[in-house]
Write an enzyme that holds these catalytic residues in place. Structure first.
Site, PDB file in Angstrom:
ATOM      1  N   LYS A 277       0.872  -1.184   0.000  1.00 14.65           N
ATOM      2  CA  LYS A 277       0.000   0.000   0.000  1.00 14.65           C
ATOM      3  C   LYS A 277       0.901   1.224   0.000  1.00 14.65           C
ATOM      4  O   LYS A 277       1.753   1.369   0.873  1.00 14.65           O
ATOM      5  CB  LYS A 277      -0.888   0.028   1.246  1.00 14.65           C
TER       6      LYS A 277
ATOM      7  N   ARG B 162      -8.394  -8.239   3.788  1.00 15.51           N
ATOM      8  CA  ARG B 162      -7.325  -7.301   4.154  1.00 15.51           C
ATOM      9  C   ARG B 162      -7.826  -6.141   5.002  1.00 15.51           C
ATOM     10  O   ARG B 162      -7.064  -5.534   5.762  1.00 15.51           O
ATOM     11  CB  ARG B 162      -6.610  -6.794   2.897  1.00 15.51           C
TER      12      ARG B 162
ATOM     13  N   ASN C  78      -7.166  -2.863   9.256  1.00 18.30           N
ATOM     14  CA  ASN C  78      -7.527  -1.488   9.602  1.00 18.30           C
ATOM     15  C   ASN C  78      -8.280  -1.388  10.919  1.00 18.30           C
ATOM     16  O   ASN C  78      -8.970  -0.389  11.172  1.00 18.30           O
ATOM     17  CB  ASN C  78      -8.360  -0.863   8.483  1.00 18.30           C
TER      18      ASN C  78
HETATM   19  P1  NAD Z   1       7.281   8.196  10.331  1.00 16.19           P
HETATM   20  O1  NAD Z   1       7.645   7.653   9.039  1.00 16.19           O
HETATM   21  O2  NAD Z   1       6.868   9.615  10.418  1.00 16.19           O
HETATM   22  O3  NAD Z   1       8.490   7.947  11.342  1.00 16.19           O
HETATM   23  C1  NAD Z   1       8.364   8.367  12.665  1.00 16.19           C
HETATM   24  C2  NAD Z   1       9.516   9.298  13.092  1.00 16.19           C
HETATM   25  O4  NAD Z   1      10.656   8.517  13.423  1.00 16.19           O
HETATM   26  C3  NAD Z   1       9.970  10.264  12.032  1.00 16.19           C
HETATM   27  O5  NAD Z   1      10.342  11.475  12.644  1.00 16.19           O
HETATM   28  C4  NAD Z   1      11.205   9.583  11.463  1.00 16.19           C
HETATM   29  O6  NAD Z   1      12.104  10.459  10.854  1.00 16.19           O
HETATM   30  C5  NAD Z   1      11.789   8.976  12.704  1.00 16.19           C
HETATM   31  N1  NAD Z   1      12.622   7.813  12.511  1.00 16.19           N
HETATM   32  C6  NAD Z   1      12.425   6.797  11.630  1.00 16.19           C
HETATM   33  N2  NAD Z   1      13.304   5.825  11.845  1.00 16.19           N
HETATM   34  C7  NAD Z   1      14.079   6.224  12.868  1.00 16.19           C
HETATM   35  C8  NAD Z   1      15.161   5.634  13.551  1.00 16.19           C
HETATM   36  N3  NAD Z   1      15.573   4.409  13.281  1.00 16.19           N
HETATM   37  N4  NAD Z   1      15.755   6.327  14.536  1.00 16.19           N
HETATM   38  C9  NAD Z   1      15.300   7.572  14.873  1.00 16.19           C
HETATM   39  N5  NAD Z   1      14.261   8.168  14.288  1.00 16.19           N
HETATM   40  C10 NAD Z   1      13.659   7.489  13.290  1.00 16.19           C
HETATM   41  O7  NAD Z   1       6.090   7.353  11.008  1.00 16.19           O
HETATM   42  P2  NAD Z   1       5.788   5.791  11.084  1.00 16.19           P
HETATM   43  O8  NAD Z   1       5.095   5.615  12.369  1.00 16.19           O
HETATM   44  O9  NAD Z   1       6.963   4.965  10.768  1.00 16.19           O
HETATM   45  O10 NAD Z   1       4.748   5.588   9.886  1.00 16.19           O
HETATM   46  C11 NAD Z   1       3.491   6.220   9.887  1.00 16.19           C
HETATM   47  C12 NAD Z   1       3.015   6.307   8.465  1.00 16.19           C
HETATM   48  O11 NAD Z   1       2.866   4.987   7.936  1.00 16.19           O
HETATM   49  C13 NAD Z   1       1.670   6.975   8.322  1.00 16.19           C
HETATM   50  O12 NAD Z   1       1.722   7.893   7.267  1.00 16.19           O
HETATM   51  C14 NAD Z   1       0.717   5.830   7.982  1.00 16.19           C
HETATM   52  O13 NAD Z   1      -0.365   6.249   7.213  1.00 16.19           O
HETATM   53  C15 NAD Z   1       1.613   4.903   7.253  1.00 16.19           C
HETATM   54  N6  NAD Z   1       1.175   3.510   7.286  1.00 16.19           N
HETATM   55  C16 NAD Z   1       1.125   2.843   6.113  1.00 16.19           C
HETATM   56  C17 NAD Z   1       0.761   1.517   6.083  1.00 16.19           C
HETATM   57  C18 NAD Z   1       0.788   0.760   4.786  1.00 16.19           C
HETATM   58  O14 NAD Z   1       0.315  -0.383   4.757  1.00 16.19           O
HETATM   59  N7  NAD Z   1       1.347   1.309   3.733  1.00 16.19           N
HETATM   60  C19 NAD Z   1       0.457   0.847   7.282  1.00 16.19           C
HETATM   61  C20 NAD Z   1       0.534   1.558   8.473  1.00 16.19           C
HETATM   62  C21 NAD Z   1       0.905   2.901   8.461  1.00 16.19           C
HETATM   63  N1  GLY Z   2      -2.045  -1.313   7.107  1.00 16.31           N
HETATM   64  C1  GLY Z   2      -3.186  -1.782   6.436  1.00 16.31           C
HETATM   65  C2  GLY Z   2      -2.877  -2.606   5.242  1.00 16.31           C
HETATM   66  O1  GLY Z   2      -1.754  -2.811   4.885  1.00 16.31           O
HETATM   67  O2  GLY Z   2      -3.784  -3.087   4.614  1.00 16.31           O
END
Ligand code: NAD
Ligand code: GLY
Length: 363
Positions: free
Chosen positions: A146, A244, A248
């Site tokens: 995704k 899937r 969520n």
């Molecule tokens: P993020 O990518 O913003 O990372 C969180 C913070 O941690 C950021 O400030 C980043 O720079 C920092 N960071 C990352 N790795 C680090 C490390 N090793 N050491 C220190 N700092 C680090 O947030 P997240 O929680 O990783 O991801 C959230 C995003 O993921 C949302 O946009 C959400 O919609 C998306 N998401 C997508 C899916 C999918 O299936 N594609 C599933 C769940 C969430």
């Molecule tokens: N995080 C929801 C999905 O991958 O479907």
């Protein structure tokens, strides 16, 4: 030295790829054996992660690609938008990158989702690799293809299903993760128990303190089991025509919190954690789970250090925001609810009952 402790296959109808989980993976060319060799590669990262890990990755990739470019984007959910996405295209075009160019998403879910979307669009599709560095990205967002950016009116509303060639989850990177981000990742770990594996919920309850201390075997197991469950779900329903959607759980409430406050105010995992408490309550009020099970979920979210009270925006604001949810069917709200311990499904809910749940969980 690299230690791949686990390798999990994502088996899709027409292709497969692996998730590698272990230590020292960024420094080992063997981690990237499955990636097509190309003249050019582009590492996409951000201002926080690049100084920590981009050089190590670039050195490794330098041994398998002709030229390794780096692009450092601004950090944060607030930048998961068209403007930032365009910076990736600008760089690819400025360097005359061809359609064999491999993109590497080095960072959390924001970098992973945006880089994946850029890979889906550039020249109608180039290969990409997920190198997740947050717990949330290692257990969820890097797996399953995704990809998206946010729209001011709704979270992840513009995107594509586009699978990576490989996921390399190096557990060493979790050492530098801020505590708040670790907790946010735990929300997505907790999610897998009630939706798919009740025994995993027991395990999380037993090992939550170890996870919060970043105990390596506990983290490795949490990432592995989460990825196994996600691989099992995505393998059956890549494009979310049914099963899937269970991934969520908590997200309908959570996305409304994120959109209402402005992206980045609450972390995605924080919003999901609070959303799971609300969705568990809705499941209980609909007679699907007993009070004790609902409380187990709420207690875990609280123990992980995540908020369990939603911002007091009023039930009608939440309900309007939730209509933009991707699961909404002709304006009718739909929720992932826990039908029984370890089993979830998508259900509608009466708006009066919904308002009661929202009121009960607002600070
Ligand atoms: P993020 O990518 O913003 O990372 C969180 C913070 O941690 C950021 O400030 C980043 O720079 C920092 N960071 C990352 N790795 C680090 C490390 N090793 N050491 C220190 N700092 C680090 O947030 P997240 O929680 O990783 O991801 C959230 C995003 O993921 C949302 O946009 C959400 O919609 C998306 N998401 C997508 C899916 C999918 O299936 N594609 C599933 C769940 C969430
Ligand atoms: N995080 C929801 C999905 O991958 O479907």
């Amino acid at each position: 030295m690299s230690t791949t402790s686990h390798q999990i296959a994502i088996e899709l109808a027409d292709r497969r790829y692996d998730i590698l989980i272990g230590g020292g993976l960024l420094g080992s060319t063997a981690s990237f054996d499955a990636v097509p060799r190309s003249r050019t590669a582009l590492i996409v990262s951000n201002t926080t992660v690049a100084p920590l890990y981009a050089q190590q990755l670039a050195t490794t990739l330098g041994k398998i690609h002709g030229e390794v470019l780096q692009l450092v984007l601004p950090d944060g959910e607030a930048h998961k938008n068209w403007e930032t996405l365009n910076l990736i295209f600008d760089r690819l075009l400025a360097q005359a990158c061809d359609r064999k160019t491999v993109l590497y998403a080095l960072g959390g879910g924001v970098i992973g989702d945006m880089t994946g979307f850029a890979a889906a669009c550039y020249m109608r599709g180039v290969p990409y690799v997920q190198v997740p560095t947050t717990l949330l990205a290692q257990v969820d967002s890097s797996v399953g293809g995704k990809t998206a950016i946010n729209h001011p009116a709704g979270k992840n509303m513009i995107g594509a299903f586009y699978q990576p060639r490989l996921v390399v989850a190096d557990l060493d990177t979790l050492a530098s993760l801020p505590e708040r981000e670790l907790a946010a990742g735990l929300a997505e770990v907790i999610k897998y128990g009630p939706i798919a594996d009740d025994a995993f919920l027991d395990w999380i309850e037993e090992h939550l303190d170890a996870l919060l201390r970043r105990d390596r075997p506990a983290l490795a197991h949490a990432v592995r089991r989460s990825c196994e469950i996600k691989a099992w779900v995505v393998g059956q329903d890549e494009r979310e025509s049914g099963l899937r959607a269970i991934l969520n759980f908590g997200h309908t409430f959570g996305h409304a919190i994120e959109a209402a406050l402005g992206y980045g105010q609450w972390l995605h995992g924080e919003a999901v954690g609070c959303g799971m408490v609300m969705a568990a309550d809705l499941s209980h009020r609909l007679g699907m789970i007993d009070r004790a099970y609902m409380e187990r979920i709420a207690n875990l979210v609280e123990r992980a250090g995540l908020p369990t009270k939603a911002p007091a925006l009023g039930a009608s604001t939440y309900i309007e925001l939730m209509r933009v949810d991707k699961k909404a069917d002709a304006g009718k709200l739909q929720f992932v609810l826990i039908e029984a311990p370890g089993r979830a499904g998508v259900h509608g809910a009466d708006e009066r009952l919904l308002a009661d749940v929202i009121d009960a969980h607002c600070a």
